[in-house]
Design a protein around this motif. Structure first.
Motif: not given
Length: 211
Positions: A180-208
């Protein structure tokens, strides 16, 4: 009299330094878990170990809502999995979102309904996987840098797929599980480019969690 260090010794020192750096920050590769894209709704246990109640999620930026559609951090960490693919988090800075972070602060160690403890695995759906059109239109994450309590500990390589994928943090967390109270961070350092928008998206991201 000053002695000159032989060139080959300098090279060896550089090699050892590189190996040490690599050991400190190993590259972890995700594995595709499902044989079908997220929008197919043909789920077969992909989310059974996900436990979003255990962490509070936040991000360093968020795309502004548009026509009633929001792109908040909580969208990729919902406990109602039936609505998971209809929403996504989208970063809100100019450009591809390089440097933006997803932050998990541990608030509980065990899942709500079972005494399953936070484990060292992650369930992930890359991009905006509402449908094939939205997935192709927007950027997806290619590589993340992972931090534990501010210290860089790994890099994660993600597949460019709308299928559910997972990655295990192995000994990075198994030997010293989250509390409890620990922090995990994930930094975006590289992306796959979309066909239209230069916006990066994630639908689901969960620790298990696991028994």
């Amino acid at each position: 009299m000053t002695k000159t260090i032989p060139v080959f010794i300098i090279i060896l020192m550089l090699v050892f330094d590189s190996l040490y750096a690599f050991q400190k920050e190993p590259l972890i590769r995700s594995k595709v878990y499902a044989d079908y894209p997220a929008w197919s709704n043909d789920y077969d246990g992909e989310f059974e170990n996900a436990c979003p109640n255990t962490c509070k999620i936040s991000t360093t930026s968020t795309l502004k809502a548009n026509k009633g559609i929001t792109y908040e951090a909580k969208n990729m960490y919902q406990s109602n999995f039936d609505n998971t693919i209809n929403t996504a988090w989208v970063e809100g800075v100019d450009g591809s979102g390089i440097g933006e972070k997803i932050r998990f602060k541990v608030v509980e160690i065990y899942a709500d309904y079972e005494r399953w403890r936070l484990s060292a695995a992650v369930t992930f759906i890359n991009g905006y996987a509402k449908n094939e059109k939205t997935w192709k239109a927007n950027n997806r994450v290619k590589k993340l840098k992972m931090y534990r309590n501010g210290k860089s500990i790994a890099e994660i390589y993600l597949e460019d797929t709308p299928n559910v994928q997972t990655f295990s943090l192995g000994k990075i967390l198994y030997d010293n599980l989250l509390e409890v109270d620990e922090v995990i961070e994930f930094e975006i350092i590289e992306v796959y480019k979309g066909d239209i928008y230069d916006d990066t998206a994630i639908t689901f991201f969960s620790l298990t969690c696991s028994p």
